[in-house]
Structure formats: structure tokens, C-alpha cells
Write an enzyme that holds these catalytic residues in place. Structure first.
Site, mmCIF file in Angstrom:
data_model
loop_
_atom_site.group_PDB
_atom_site.id
_atom_site.type_symbol
_atom_site.label_atom_id
_atom_site.label_comp_id
_atom_site.label_asym_id
_atom_site.label_seq_id
_atom_site.Cartn_x
_atom_site.Cartn_y
_atom_site.Cartn_z
ATOM 1 N N LYS A 9 0.824 -1.203 0.000
ATOM 2 C CA LYS A 9 0.000 0.000 0.000
ATOM 3 C C LYS A 9 0.855 1.248 0.000
ATOM 4 O O LYS A 9 1.992 1.254 0.480
ATOM 5 C CB LYS A 9 -0.982 0.029 1.161
ATOM 6 C CG LYS A 9 -0.396 0.411 2.504
ATOM 7 C CD LYS A 9 -1.493 0.607 3.539
ATOM 8 C CE LYS A 9 -0.908 0.967 4.889
ATOM 9 N NZ LYS A 9 -1.944 1.320 5.855
ATOM 10 N N SER A 25 -7.964 4.690 -14.882
ATOM 11 C CA SER A 25 -6.843 4.065 -14.200
ATOM 12 C C SER A 25 -6.342 5.004 -13.112
ATOM 13 O O SER A 25 -6.912 6.059 -12.884
ATOM 14 C CB SER A 25 -5.703 3.814 -15.191
ATOM 15 O OG SER A 25 -5.333 5.036 -15.801
ATOM 16 N N TYR A 58 -7.018 0.362 -11.669
ATOM 17 C CA TYR A 58 -5.776 -0.369 -11.897
ATOM 18 C C TYR A 58 -4.621 0.608 -12.053
ATOM 19 O O TYR A 58 -4.810 1.793 -12.302
ATOM 20 C CB TYR A 58 -5.886 -1.295 -13.109
ATOM 21 C CG TYR A 58 -6.192 -0.575 -14.406
ATOM 22 C CD1 TYR A 58 -5.169 -0.163 -15.250
ATOM 23 C CD2 TYR A 58 -7.506 -0.300 -14.777
ATOM 24 C CE1 TYR A 58 -5.443 0.513 -16.432
ATOM 25 C CE2 TYR A 58 -7.789 0.361 -15.947
ATOM 26 C CZ TYR A 58 -6.756 0.762 -16.783
ATOM 27 O OH TYR A 58 -7.035 1.427 -17.946
#
Length: 126
Positions: A9, A25, A58
Site C-alpha cells: 500500500k 486508471s 488499476y
């Protein structure tokens, strides 16, 4: 049995751009992608600390060293430039592998420079 764990993360990243008419995205500085153990085109979850929005998209790569965090396409409607977000990716593994697995945690400053890295989160004390 397969379980899903946090893989990596970017914590408290700051949104630098929101591009509605770009391919949907999240463009992330390539150096930060590598440091968090993420991959181009990998599914990520975004948690907006400023407004509570949670959504998936993504990874696409932004220029290394640019400190870019750009929400693109429909995701651009979920953020404002300057919002602080958490970008998280998850991986599946079997339980025996999970016993020894450590995620790649990257904590960022307001300017998307790295404050610190870790692979554990302290136990929360109540």
C-alpha cells in the site's frame, strides 16, 4: 485454503491530478509502484481519506521521480486534487505462506515523498 491479504500500500498519497478524459486508471510514480510491490495494470483499491469514497481501478505508470498520483477516467470524479488517499493491493496465498508473509507498506508525506517504509502495523491499543 486460499486467503486474501494486503500485499502492498501507499498510505496517505496526495492526488496530484484528476483527468476525466484519460483511460480509466490510476497513474502512479513508477518509483512508488516498485517500492510498494505493485505492478502495472494490477487491480488496486483506493480509499479517499478526505471524502470517504472507496473504489477500485488499476495501476498505470507515471514518470519515475515525478511524485504523480493521477486519478483518470471515472475515478477522477471520486477525488479532488489535494485529497489524501490510501492505495492498496491484495494478494491470494495459502494459509501456510500467509503465516510468514509481510506486506510492503509505504507511508507518504503531503508532497508524495517517502516518509518511511514498513512491513508491519503496530497493534492498535484501545
Amino acid at each position: 485454503m486460499q486467503i486474501t491479504l494486503l500485499k502492498g500500500k501507499l498510505h496517505m498519497a496526495c492526488v496530484t491530478q484528476a483527468e476525466l478524459w484519460y483511460d480509466g486508471s490510476c497513474a502512479i510514480d513508477a518509483d512508488l509502484v516498485k517500492l510498494a510491490g505493485l505492478h502495472e495494470f494490477e487491480r488496486i483499491d483506493i480509499y479517499n481519506v478526505d471524502n470517504g469514497e472507496r473504489f477500485s481501478t488499476y495501476v498505470i505508470l507515471a514518470e519515475a521521480g515525478s511524485k504523480t498520483i493521477s486519478m483518470n477516467g471515472a475515478a477522477a470524479r471520486r477525488v479532488q486534487v489535494g485529497d489524501r488517499i490510501i492505495i492498496a493491493a491484495y494478494g491470494q496465498m495459502d494459509e501456510s505462506e500467509a503465516e510468514h508473509y509481510k506486506p510492503k507498506l509505504v507511508y507518504l508525506n503531503q508532497d508524495n515523498t517517502v516518509e518511511r517504509t514498513a512491513n508491519t502495523i503496530p497493534v492498535q491499543i484501545t
